[in-house]
Design a protein around this motif. Sequence first.
Motif, PDB file in Angstrom:
ATOM      1  N   TYR A 186       0.821  -1.221   0.000  1.00  0.00           N
ATOM      2  CA  TYR A 186       0.000   0.000   0.000  1.00  0.00           C
ATOM      3  C   TYR A 186       0.849   1.263   0.000  1.00  0.00           C
ATOM      4  CZ  TYR A 186      -4.093  -2.914   0.646  1.00  0.00           C
ATOM      5  OH  TYR A 186      -5.092  -3.847   0.451  1.00  0.00           O
ATOM      6  N   ALA A 187       2.169   1.077   0.050  1.00  0.00           N
ATOM      7  CA  ALA A 187       3.097   2.220  -0.015  1.00  0.00           C
ATOM      8  C   ALA A 187       2.665   3.386   0.884  1.00  0.00           C
ATOM      9  CB  ALA A 187       3.235   2.705  -1.455  1.00  0.00           C
ATOM     10  N   PRO A 188       2.535   3.135   2.180  1.00  0.00           N
ATOM     11  CA  PRO A 188       2.066   4.209   3.077  1.00  0.00           C
ATOM     12  C   PRO A 188       3.124   5.285   3.299  1.00  0.00           C
ATOM     13  CG  PRO A 188       2.671   2.279   4.363  1.00  0.00           C
ATOM     14  CD  PRO A 188       2.795   1.867   2.924  1.00  0.00           C
ATOM     15  N   ASP A 189       2.641   6.523   3.445  1.00  0.00           N
ATOM     16  CA  ASP A 189       3.524   7.600   3.919  1.00  0.00           C
ATOM     17  C   ASP A 189       3.562   7.598   5.450  1.00  0.00           C
ATOM     18  OD1 ASP A 189       4.070   8.866   1.308  1.00  0.00           O
ATOM     19  OD2 ASP A 189       1.906   9.251   1.319  1.00  0.00           O
ATOM     20  N   LEU A 190       2.512   6.977   6.044  1.00  0.00           N
ATOM     21  CA  LEU A 190       2.415   6.942   7.502  1.00  0.00           C
ATOM     22  C   LEU A 190       1.596   5.724   7.906  1.00  0.00           C
ATOM     23  CD1 LEU A 190       2.923   8.513  10.241  1.00  0.00           C
ATOM     24  CD2 LEU A 190       0.619   9.473   9.897  1.00  0.00           C
ATOM     25  N   ILE A 191       2.016   5.057   8.942  1.00  0.00           N
ATOM     26  CA  ILE A 191       1.254   3.945   9.523  1.00  0.00           C
ATOM     27  C   ILE A 191       0.746   4.401  10.882  1.00  0.00           C
ATOM     28  CG2 ILE A 191       1.362   1.560  10.379  1.00  0.00           C
ATOM     29  CD1 ILE A 191       3.801   1.271   8.365  1.00  0.00           C
ATOM     30  N   VAL A 192      -0.546   4.208  11.135  1.00  0.00           N
ATOM     31  CA  VAL A 192      -1.144   4.606  12.408  1.00  0.00           C
ATOM     32  C   VAL A 192      -1.612   3.359  13.154  1.00  0.00           C
ATOM     33  CG1 VAL A 192      -3.069   5.828  13.496  1.00  0.00           C
ATOM     34  CG2 VAL A 192      -1.924   6.839  11.511  1.00  0.00           C
ATOM     35  N   LEU A 193      -1.081   3.143  14.345  1.00  0.00           N
ATOM     36  CA  LEU A 193      -1.573   2.060  15.205  1.00  0.00           C
ATOM     37  C   LEU A 193      -2.697   2.658  16.042  1.00  0.00           C
ATOM     38  CD1 LEU A 193       1.817   0.540  16.463  1.00  0.00           C
ATOM     39  CD2 LEU A 193       0.670   0.248  14.245  1.00  0.00           C
ATOM     40  N   SER A 194      -3.907   2.125  15.836  1.00  0.00           N
ATOM     41  CA  SER A 194      -5.042   2.695  16.563  1.00  0.00           C
ATOM     42  C   SER A 194      -5.798   1.559  17.247  1.00  0.00           C
ATOM     43  CB  SER A 194      -5.959   3.433  15.581  1.00  0.00           C
ATOM     44  OG  SER A 194      -6.992   4.065  16.310  1.00  0.00           O
ATOM     45  N   GLY A 195      -5.238   1.122  18.358  1.00  0.00           N
ATOM     46  CA  GLY A 195      -5.838  -0.016  19.042  1.00  0.00           C
ATOM     47  C   GLY A 195      -5.261  -1.331  18.567  1.00  0.00           C
ATOM     48  N   LEU A 196      -4.029  -1.283  17.982  1.00  0.00           N
ATOM     49  CA  LEU A 196      -3.359  -2.557  17.669  1.00  0.00           C
ATOM     50  C   LEU A 196      -2.809  -3.097  18.986  1.00  0.00           C
ATOM     51  CD1 LEU A 196      -2.398  -4.510  15.352  1.00  0.00           C
ATOM     52  CD2 LEU A 196      -0.191  -3.339  15.515  1.00  0.00           C
ATOM     53  N   MET A 197      -3.357  -4.220  19.421  1.00  0.00           N
ATOM     54  CA  MET A 197      -2.929  -4.774  20.718  1.00  0.00           C
ATOM     55  C   MET A 197      -1.875  -5.852  20.488  1.00  0.00           C
ATOM     56  SD  MET A 197      -4.576  -2.861  22.555  1.00  0.00           S
ATOM     57  CE  MET A 197      -4.478  -3.482  24.223  1.00  0.00           C
ATOM     58  N   ARG A 198      -0.798  -5.477  19.835  1.00  0.00           N
ATOM     59  CA  ARG A 198       0.268  -6.421  19.518  1.00  0.00           C
ATOM     60  C   ARG A 198       1.574  -5.635  19.424  1.00  0.00           C
ATOM     61  NH1 ARG A 198      -0.992 -11.579  19.835  1.00  0.00           N
ATOM     62  NH2 ARG A 198      -2.739 -11.417  18.394  1.00  0.00           N
ATOM     63  N   LEU A 199       2.614  -6.122  20.070  1.00  0.00           N
ATOM     64  CA  LEU A 199       3.922  -5.470  19.955  1.00  0.00           C
ATOM     65  C   LEU A 199       4.517  -5.796  18.589  1.00  0.00           C
ATOM     66  CD1 LEU A 199       5.911  -5.761  23.308  1.00  0.00           C
ATOM     67  CD2 LEU A 199       5.116  -3.717  22.121  1.00  0.00           C
ATOM     68  N   LEU A 200       4.969  -4.796  17.871  1.00  0.00           N
ATOM     69  CA  LEU A 200       5.593  -5.036  16.569  1.00  0.00           C
ATOM     70  C   LEU A 200       7.022  -5.543  16.770  1.00  0.00           C
ATOM     71  CD1 LEU A 200       4.451  -1.785  14.734  1.00  0.00           C
ATOM     72  CD2 LEU A 200       3.473  -4.080  14.500  1.00  0.00           C
ATOM     73  N   PRO A 201       7.447  -6.531  15.964  1.00  0.00           N
ATOM     74  CA  PRO A 201       8.832  -6.973  16.077  1.00  0.00           C
ATOM     75  C   PRO A 201       9.790  -5.875  15.623  1.00  0.00           C
ATOM     76  CG  PRO A 201       7.737  -8.136  14.287  1.00  0.00           C
ATOM     77  CD  PRO A 201       6.695  -7.314  14.963  1.00  0.00           C
ATOM     78  N   ALA A 202      11.015  -5.933  16.092  1.00  0.00           N
ATOM     79  CA  ALA A 202      12.008  -4.881  15.820  1.00  0.00           C
ATOM     80  C   ALA A 202      12.170  -4.643  14.315  1.00  0.00           C
ATOM     81  CB  ALA A 202      13.344  -5.272  16.447  1.00  0.00           C
ATOM     82  N   ALA A 203      12.112  -5.719  13.517  1.00  0.00           N
ATOM     83  CA  ALA A 203      12.328  -5.572  12.059  1.00  0.00           C
ATOM     84  C   ALA A 203      11.259  -4.667  11.445  1.00  0.00           C
ATOM     85  CB  ALA A 203      12.312  -6.942  11.393  1.00  0.00           C
ATOM     86  N   VAL A 204      10.025  -4.752  11.960  1.00  0.00           N
ATOM     87  CA  VAL A 204       8.945  -3.911  11.424  1.00  0.00           C
ATOM     88  C   VAL A 204       9.166  -2.462  11.845  1.00  0.00           C
ATOM     89  CG1 VAL A 204       6.458  -3.475  11.460  1.00  0.00           C
ATOM     90  CG2 VAL A 204       7.313  -5.826  11.394  1.00  0.00           C
TER      91      VAL A 204
END
Length: 191
Positions: free
Chosen positions: A78-96
Amino acid sequence: MFRVVVLISGTGSNLRALLQACTAAEYPAEIVAVGADRDASGLAHAAEFGVPTFTVNYRDHASREEWGAALSEQLRAYAPDLIVLSGLMRLLPAAVVDEWSPRIINTHPAYLPEFPGAHGVRDALAAGVTQTGATVIVVDSGIDSGPILAQERIAVAADDTEQTLHERIKPVERRLLIDVVQRIAAGEALV
Ligand code: GRF
């Protein structure tokens, strides 16, 4: 147009507010996709606004890292300019985080650095504080430890439950999030 992908896990009421804000002609961002780590009820808001959705189910992957790799693959599409976490109840791994930071922000229902983590509202109540807050931050490799972009104090009522307090925090989160995304889309630096 400034491309935003929103990631959720739950009801997506804050997502809905951002979807609604993006319908204004003068708002400088568009949500190009909404993703989830589970079958989140909030994905229905995206469908209602005609926004594509994707689910990268955490349970379908052998590890957080493998899940993160599959998530990033979807995000790249989706080639985002910005990613918004809005109630993502998961820790993102370091690579992400490494791949996308600082173009990844999160809303948190407390006045960071107070009460970080998955239970900010419950922890504030348990601490017996008379005020808490809402915060929008840049996601870094820590837990709710990134640069603060916006925050606001919210009083805690003596008879508040986790639910009543959280429902009073969310409208403030929504207002802060809509303003921060607008500022970033208008060119304000993230860090
Ligand atoms: C928000 O308060 C967010 O900060 C927290 O979870 C809540 C999500 O609410 N991580 P909703 O799914 O947007 O209604």
